[in-house]
Enzyme design. Structure first.
Site, PDB file in Angstrom:
ATOM      1  N   TYR A 135      40.848  35.431  45.908  1.00  0.00           N
ATOM      2  CA  TYR A 135      39.692  34.557  46.114  1.00  0.00           C
ATOM      3  C   TYR A 135      40.013  33.386  47.040  1.00  0.00           C
ATOM      4  O   TYR A 135      39.160  32.929  47.790  1.00  0.00           O
ATOM      5  CB  TYR A 135      39.210  33.979  44.770  1.00  0.00           C
ATOM      6  CG  TYR A 135      38.129  34.767  44.096  1.00  0.00           C
ATOM      7  CD1 TYR A 135      38.329  36.095  43.754  1.00  0.00           C
ATOM      8  CD2 TYR A 135      36.910  34.173  43.782  1.00  0.00           C
ATOM      9  CE1 TYR A 135      37.345  36.810  43.105  1.00  0.00           C
ATOM     10  CE2 TYR A 135      35.921  34.884  43.137  1.00  0.00           C
ATOM     11  CZ  TYR A 135      36.140  36.200  42.805  1.00  0.00           C
ATOM     12  OH  TYR A 135      35.158  36.905  42.161  1.00  0.00           O
ATOM     13  N   LYS A 190      48.087  45.043  37.950  1.00  0.00           N
ATOM     14  CA  LYS A 190      48.153  46.308  38.687  1.00  0.00           C
ATOM     15  C   LYS A 190      49.570  46.399  39.229  1.00  0.00           C
ATOM     16  O   LYS A 190      49.801  46.529  40.434  1.00  0.00           O
ATOM     17  CB  LYS A 190      47.077  46.314  39.801  1.00  0.00           C
ATOM     18  CG  LYS A 190      46.857  47.662  40.470  1.00  0.00           C
ATOM     19  CD  LYS A 190      46.195  48.709  39.590  1.00  0.00           C
ATOM     20  CE  LYS A 190      46.189  50.066  40.281  1.00  0.00           C
ATOM     21  NZ  LYS A 190      45.664  51.159  39.422  1.00  0.00           N
ATOM     22  N   ASP A 222      42.868  49.374  35.599  1.00  0.00           N
ATOM     23  CA  ASP A 222      41.954  50.526  35.486  1.00  0.00           C
ATOM     24  C   ASP A 222      41.908  51.019  34.039  1.00  0.00           C
ATOM     25  O   ASP A 222      40.840  51.319  33.500  1.00  0.00           O
ATOM     26  CB  ASP A 222      42.349  51.653  36.458  1.00  0.00           C
ATOM     27  CG  ASP A 222      43.835  51.980  36.457  1.00  0.00           C
ATOM     28  OD1 ASP A 222      44.621  51.235  35.830  1.00  0.00           O
ATOM     29  OD2 ASP A 222      44.220  52.986  37.076  1.00  0.00           O
ATOM     30  N   ASP A 246      37.113  38.549  37.146  1.00  0.00           N
ATOM     31  CA  ASP A 246      35.693  38.542  37.538  1.00  0.00           C
ATOM     32  C   ASP A 246      35.034  39.835  37.078  1.00  0.00           C
ATOM     33  O   ASP A 246      33.972  39.833  36.457  1.00  0.00           O
ATOM     34  CB  ASP A 246      35.597  38.399  39.063  1.00  0.00           C
ATOM     35  CG  ASP A 246      34.156  38.439  39.554  1.00  0.00           C
ATOM     36  OD1 ASP A 246      33.300  37.792  38.918  1.00  0.00           O
ATOM     37  OD2 ASP A 246      33.891  39.132  40.562  1.00  0.00           O
ATOM     38  N   ASP A 250      32.526  40.595  33.382  1.00  0.00           N
ATOM     39  CA  ASP A 250      31.152  41.126  33.395  1.00  0.00           C
ATOM     40  C   ASP A 250      31.059  42.368  32.513  1.00  0.00           C
ATOM     41  O   ASP A 250      30.079  42.565  31.785  1.00  0.00           O
ATOM     42  CB  ASP A 250      30.710  41.502  34.817  1.00  0.00           C
ATOM     43  CG  ASP A 250      29.948  40.383  35.518  1.00  0.00           C
ATOM     44  OD1 ASP A 250      30.164  39.210  35.150  1.00  0.00           O
ATOM     45  OD2 ASP A 250      29.145  40.678  36.428  1.00  0.00           O
TER      46      ASP A 250
END
Ligand code: IPM
Ligand code: MG
Length: 360
Positions: A135, A190, A222, A246, A250
């Site tokens: 970001y 990851k 994942d 992020d 959600d």
């Protein structure tokens, strides 16, 4: 105690008005000052985060934030878009620790897209690092590719990066939060592909040595996305980087079936914080008086707890919200035809806010 009130765009003004109503009904003394932010600020003064708004936020103990964004600003250059206001505030105030609880309220279990038994009692705390990662990593931009699959063509690039202290401080936040809960932390990365997230895993493992009472598990992002819908109740505190946080926050919010209920807090090392609902500005329902103000009201409760040292007032608000839900009041986002017992009633934004004040 000074609170900056930044309603922003879309339903922001409506939901913030209810949270302010609730705050004013407490017998506590605050100074509250309102300022424009996001598209509203751009329309009024040409910038989504005007200097006056930024200065007010910096001079306050806490910021209560509505939401920013509207379709009509989507074609502005990036630096002027409403989203830059929230990113700018996070960066300028150093709000690196983002708390996003995903709680499935007993009365709203049926609103989840998952089977009730998978989500009943769900209580996950996502801790998202908020000022680093891809970001904010530099360099970023557009250029002509010097190498890669198509040398000489246009390309765009961003930089994913984390320094050791950035990972250490968010890991401490996560382990300390876990000490107050079930004493388990799931760190999501990851590490199988990205250097940045192998480093993340190494640093989190190092910090963990200071918290022998907390169990640490690592998981690839994942797989974490999959576990969140497969067996979400196995997850308690989940800590991750800015971008994965992020996305996963959600996903977790949706499990609860009621994004209109979820608050969030973003804190810096001085406990100064920005508090906002997890949902966005919902321009499609703005001005209709139907938005759910509870996420914002619960954000005000988090503000009282984390930045203003008023844990009792925070608990009073949270209990009032539970009481109002138990009494059957529902805004349209948490109302579903047929799934309710008698006594359930659909209400608008202001009526919901008034009910919380009455319950207080
Ligand atoms: C969020 C939002 C923001 C983010 C956007 C509006 C910049 O999606 O708070 O999760 O990506 O962080
Ligand atoms: Mg998001």
């Amino acid at each position: 105690m000074k609170i900056a009130i930044l309603p922003g765009d879309g339903i922001g003004t409506e939901i913030i008005a209810e949270a302010v109503k609730v705050l004013k009904s407490l017998d506590l003394k605050f100074e509250m000052e309102t300022a424009d932010v996001g598209g509203a600020a751009y329309a009024a003064s040409g910038h989504p985060l005007p200097e006056a708004t930024l200065n007010l936020a910096k001079a306050s103990d806490a910021v209560l934030f509505g939401a920013v964004g509207d379709y009509k600003y989507d074609n502005l250059e990036r630096a002027l878009r409403p989203e830059q206001a929230i990113l700018g505030l996070r960066k300028a105030l150093g709000l690196f620790a983002n708390f996003r609880p995903a709680i499935c309220y007993e009365q709203l279990t049926h609103a989840s897209s998952l089977k009730p038994e998978l989500v009943a009692g769900l209580d996950i705390l996502i801790i998202r690092e908020l000022t680093g990662d891809i970001y904010f990593g530099q360099p970023r931009g557009r250029r002509t590719a010097a190498d890669g699959h198509f040398p000489g063509s246009d390309e765009a690039f961003d930089t994913m990066r984390y320094s050791r202290p950035e990972i250490e401080r968010i890991a401490h936040v996560a382990f300390q939060a876990a000490q107050k809960r079930s004493k388990r932390v799931l760190s999501v990365d990851k590490a199988n592909v990205l250097e940045t997230f192998q480093f993340w895993r190494d640093v989190v493992t190092d910090v963990h040595k200071e918290y022998p009472d907390v169990a640490l598990e690592h998981m690839y992002v994942d797989n974490a996305a999959m576990q969140l819908v497969k067996a979400p109740k196995n997850i308690d505190v989940l800590v991750t980087g800015n971008m994965f946080g992020d996305i996963l926050s959600d996903e977790a919010a949706m499990l609860t079936g009621s994004i209109g209920m979820l608050p969030s807090a973003s804190l810096n090392s001085k406990k100064q914080g920005l508090y906002e609902p997890s949902h966005g500005s919902a321009p499609d329902i703005a001005g209709k008086g139907i938005a759910n103000p509870l996420a914002t009201i619960l954000s005000a409760a988090m503000m009282l707890r984390y930045s203003l040292e008023q844990p009792e007032a925070a608990a009073r608000i949270e209990n009032a919200v539970k009481k109002v839900l138990a009494s059957g009041l529902r805004t349209s986002d948490i109302y579903s035809e047929g799934a309710h017992s008698a006594g359930t009633r659909k209400v608008g934004t202001a009526e919901m806010g008034d009910a919380v004040v009455a319950a207080l």
